[in-house]
Design a protein around this motif. Sequence first.
Motif, PDB file in Angstrom:
ATOM      1  N   SER A  60       0.891  -1.165   0.160  1.00  0.00           N
ATOM      2  CA  SER A  60       0.109   0.284  -0.203  1.00  0.00           C
ATOM      3  C   SER A  60       1.352   1.648  -0.169  1.00  0.00           C
ATOM      4  CB  SER A  60      -0.587   0.405   1.104  1.00  0.00           C
ATOM      5  OG  SER A  60      -1.928   1.548   1.342  1.00  0.00           O
ATOM      6  N   ASP A  61       0.382   2.228  -0.715  1.00  0.00           N
ATOM      7  CA  ASP A  61       1.099   3.095  -1.039  1.00  0.00           C
ATOM      8  C   ASP A  61       1.534   4.201   0.387  1.00  0.00           C
ATOM      9  OD1 ASP A  61      -0.249   4.152  -4.144  1.00  0.00           O
ATOM     10  OD2 ASP A  61       1.265   3.018  -3.833  1.00  0.00           O
ATOM     11  N   SER A  62       0.445   3.905   1.420  1.00  0.00           N
ATOM     12  CA  SER A  62       0.741   4.789   2.566  1.00  0.00           C
ATOM     13  C   SER A  62       1.825   4.296   3.445  1.00  0.00           C
ATOM     14  CB  SER A  62      -0.484   4.581   3.020  1.00  0.00           C
ATOM     15  OG  SER A  62      -1.112   3.494   3.517  1.00  0.00           O
ATOM     16  N   MET A  63       1.942   3.032   3.042  1.00  0.00           N
ATOM     17  CA  MET A  63       2.915   1.880   4.832  1.00  0.00           C
ATOM     18  C   MET A  63       4.006   1.843   3.684  1.00  0.00           C
ATOM     19  SD  MET A  63       0.060  -0.759   5.557  1.00  0.00           S
ATOM     20  CE  MET A  63      -1.991  -0.336   5.163  1.00  0.00           C
ATOM     21  N   LYS A  64       4.068   1.673   1.828  1.00  0.00           N
ATOM     22  CA  LYS A  64       6.048   1.156   1.416  1.00  0.00           C
ATOM     23  C   LYS A  64       6.713   1.938   2.190  1.00  0.00           C
ATOM     24  CE  LYS A  64       4.904   1.981  -3.072  1.00  0.00           C
ATOM     25  NZ  LYS A  64       4.090   2.306  -4.250  1.00  0.00           N
ATOM     26  N   SER A  65       7.089   3.233   2.560  1.00  0.00           N
ATOM     27  CA  SER A  65       7.910   3.490   2.820  1.00  0.00           C
ATOM     28  C   SER A  65       8.480   2.775   4.598  1.00  0.00           C
ATOM     29  CB  SER A  65       8.402   4.950   3.458  1.00  0.00           C
ATOM     30  OG  SER A  65       7.262   5.528   4.405  1.00  0.00           O
ATOM     31  N   ARG A  66       7.747   1.732   4.815  1.00  0.00           N
ATOM     32  CA  ARG A  66       7.579   1.558   6.324  1.00  0.00           C
ATOM     33  C   ARG A  66       8.176   0.056   6.599  1.00  0.00           C
ATOM     34  NH1 ARG A  66       4.601   2.579  10.372  1.00  0.00           N
ATOM     35  NH2 ARG A  66       3.053   3.200   8.987  1.00  0.00           N
ATOM     36  N   PHE A  67       6.892  -0.621   5.438  1.00  0.00           N
ATOM     37  CA  PHE A  67       6.853  -2.092   5.455  1.00  0.00           C
ATOM     38  C   PHE A  67       7.358  -2.404   4.434  1.00  0.00           C
ATOM     39  CE2 PHE A  67       2.749  -1.840   7.944  1.00  0.00           C
ATOM     40  CZ  PHE A  67       3.060  -0.495   8.980  1.00  0.00           C
ATOM     41  N   THR A  68       7.555  -3.864   4.413  1.00  0.00           N
ATOM     42  CA  THR A  68       8.717  -4.508   3.335  1.00  0.00           C
ATOM     43  C   THR A  68       7.855  -6.208   3.536  1.00  0.00           C
ATOM     44  OG1 THR A  68      10.099  -5.066   4.823  1.00  0.00           O
ATOM     45  CG2 THR A  68      10.131  -3.225   2.784  1.00  0.00           C
ATOM     46  N   ILE A  69       7.695  -6.733   2.502  1.00  0.00           N
ATOM     47  CA  ILE A  69       6.760  -8.186   2.204  1.00  0.00           C
ATOM     48  C   ILE A  69       7.826  -9.245   1.251  1.00  0.00           C
ATOM     49  CG2 ILE A  69       5.639  -9.652   1.507  1.00  0.00           C
ATOM     50  CD1 ILE A  69       3.014  -7.081   1.559  1.00  0.00           C
ATOM     51  N   SER A  70       8.416  -9.977   1.932  1.00  0.00           N
ATOM     52  CA  SER A  70       9.038 -10.959   1.499  1.00  0.00           C
ATOM     53  C   SER A  70       8.491 -11.896   1.955  1.00  0.00           C
ATOM     54  CB  SER A  70      10.642 -11.017   2.352  1.00  0.00           C
ATOM     55  OG  SER A  70      10.788 -10.988   3.604  1.00  0.00           O
ATOM     56  N   ARG A  71       9.076 -13.676   1.326  1.00  0.00           N
ATOM     57  CA  ARG A  71       8.593 -14.697   1.783  1.00  0.00           C
ATOM     58  C   ARG A  71       9.993 -15.693   1.880  1.00  0.00           C
ATOM     59  NH1 ARG A  71       4.031 -15.883  -2.511  1.00  0.00           N
ATOM     60  NH2 ARG A  71       4.218 -17.982  -0.910  1.00  0.00           N
ATOM     61  N   ASP A  72      10.181 -17.003   2.239  1.00  0.00           N
ATOM     62  CA  ASP A  72      10.972 -18.150   2.196  1.00  0.00           C
ATOM     63  C   ASP A  72       9.893 -19.314   1.544  1.00  0.00           C
ATOM     64  OD1 ASP A  72      12.722 -20.174   3.207  1.00  0.00           O
ATOM     65  OD2 ASP A  72      13.872 -18.838   4.827  1.00  0.00           O
ATOM     66  N   ASN A  73      10.528 -19.076   0.355  1.00  0.00           N
ATOM     67  CA  ASN A  73       9.828 -20.395  -0.170  1.00  0.00           C
ATOM     68  C   ASN A  73      10.467 -21.620   0.267  1.00  0.00           C
ATOM     69  OD1 ASN A  73       8.259 -18.870  -1.541  1.00  0.00           O
ATOM     70  ND2 ASN A  73      10.131 -18.829  -3.721  1.00  0.00           N
ATOM     71  N   ALA A  74      10.736 -21.965   1.131  1.00  0.00           N
ATOM     72  CA  ALA A  74      11.796 -23.303   1.591  1.00  0.00           C
ATOM     73  C   ALA A  74      10.531 -23.885   2.348  1.00  0.00           C
ATOM     74  CB  ALA A  74      13.291 -23.460   1.355  1.00  0.00           C
ATOM     75  N   LYS A  75      10.554 -22.369   3.096  1.00  0.00           N
ATOM     76  CA  LYS A  75       9.883 -22.481   4.597  1.00  0.00           C
ATOM     77  C   LYS A  75       8.622 -22.347   4.612  1.00  0.00           C
ATOM     78  CE  LYS A  75      13.465 -21.375   7.212  1.00  0.00           C
ATOM     79  NZ  LYS A  75      14.438 -20.184   8.488  1.00  0.00           N
ATOM     80  N   ASN A  76       8.195 -21.742   2.929  1.00  0.00           N
ATOM     81  CA  ASN A  76       6.640 -21.401   3.229  1.00  0.00           C
ATOM     82  C   ASN A  76       5.893 -20.562   3.803  1.00  0.00           C
ATOM     83  OD1 ASN A  76       6.175 -23.462   1.154  1.00  0.00           O
ATOM     84  ND2 ASN A  76       4.406 -25.177   1.858  1.00  0.00           N
ATOM     85  N   THR A  77       6.892 -19.512   3.952  1.00  0.00           N
ATOM     86  CA  THR A  77       5.849 -18.459   4.927  1.00  0.00           C
ATOM     87  C   THR A  77       6.416 -17.133   3.735  1.00  0.00           C
ATOM     88  OG1 THR A  77       7.838 -19.758   6.447  1.00  0.00           O
ATOM     89  CG2 THR A  77       7.350 -17.553   7.337  1.00  0.00           C
ATOM     90  N   VAL A  78       5.596 -16.758   4.229  1.00  0.00           N
ATOM     91  CA  VAL A  78       5.591 -15.417   4.147  1.00  0.00           C
ATOM     92  C   VAL A  78       5.909 -13.725   5.313  1.00  0.00           C
ATOM     93  CG1 VAL A  78       4.156 -13.188   3.048  1.00  0.00           C
ATOM     94  CG2 VAL A  78       4.153 -14.829   2.329  1.00  0.00           C
ATOM     95  N   TYR A  79       6.613 -13.017   5.167  1.00  0.00           N
ATOM     96  CA  TYR A  79       7.214 -12.208   6.056  1.00  0.00           C
ATOM     97  C   TYR A  79       6.400 -10.827   6.244  1.00  0.00           C
ATOM     98  CZ  TYR A  79      10.161 -15.858   7.000  1.00  0.00           C
ATOM     99  OH  TYR A  79      10.762 -17.249   7.980  1.00  0.00           O
ATOM    100  N   LEU A  80       6.036  -9.752   7.028  1.00  0.00           N
ATOM    101  CA  LEU A  80       5.628  -8.636   7.265  1.00  0.00           C
ATOM    102  C   LEU A  80       6.943  -7.485   7.776  1.00  0.00           C
ATOM    103  CD1 LEU A  80       4.135  -5.793   5.897  1.00  0.00           C
ATOM    104  CD2 LEU A  80       2.621  -6.160   7.918  1.00  0.00           C
ATOM    105  N   GLN A  81       7.834  -6.952   7.775  1.00  0.00           N
ATOM    106  CA  GLN A  81       8.759  -6.986   8.028  1.00  0.00           C
ATOM    107  C   GLN A  81       8.543  -4.778   8.476  1.00  0.00           C
ATOM    108  OE1 GLN A  81      11.592  -7.023   9.753  1.00  0.00           O
ATOM    109  NE2 GLN A  81      11.556  -4.846  10.433  1.00  0.00           N
ATOM    110  N   MET A  82       8.065  -4.153   9.795  1.00  0.00           N
ATOM    111  CA  MET A  82       7.549  -2.884   9.862  1.00  0.00           C
ATOM    112  C   MET A  82       8.372  -1.687  10.697  1.00  0.00           C
ATOM    113  SD  MET A  82       3.820  -4.077  10.968  1.00  0.00           S
ATOM    114  CE  MET A  82       3.626  -4.728  12.253  1.00  0.00           C
TER     115      MET A  82
END
Length: 120
Positions: A60-82
């Motif tokens: 979201s534009d309102s959050m992109k300066s502070r939040f990032t999304i990533s994933r580890d496919n080997a672990k089937n896990t998605v992360y939200l760094q805030m």
Amino acid sequence: QVQLVESGGGLVQAGGSLRLSCAASGRDFAAYFTAWFRQAPGKEREFVGFIGWSGSHTISDSMKSRFTISRDNAKNTVYLQMNSLKPEDTAVYYCAAGRRALQDPRYDYWGQGTQVTVSS
């Protein structure tokens, strides 16, 4: 069928950081987009971002300066760094999965949510 379990929420002071995790299980998870939403008391569920299996993502534009999304496919896990959290980021954060990359809540599968509270 996909099962999603969020973790990593908690209480943090304004300006602090948290990393949320969304662990997925079930067949064909690689075919799904994974999204994060949040919902504050008395407010509608709000789109945060989504990520595809390749790592391509939208926040979201309102959050992109502070939040990032990533994933580890080997672990089937998605992360939200805030980062640089603000009191207005206080909400229950949900992850969701679906076959389309949507910015609205029409996802097929949802986790139970994890509470994030930011104190001033």
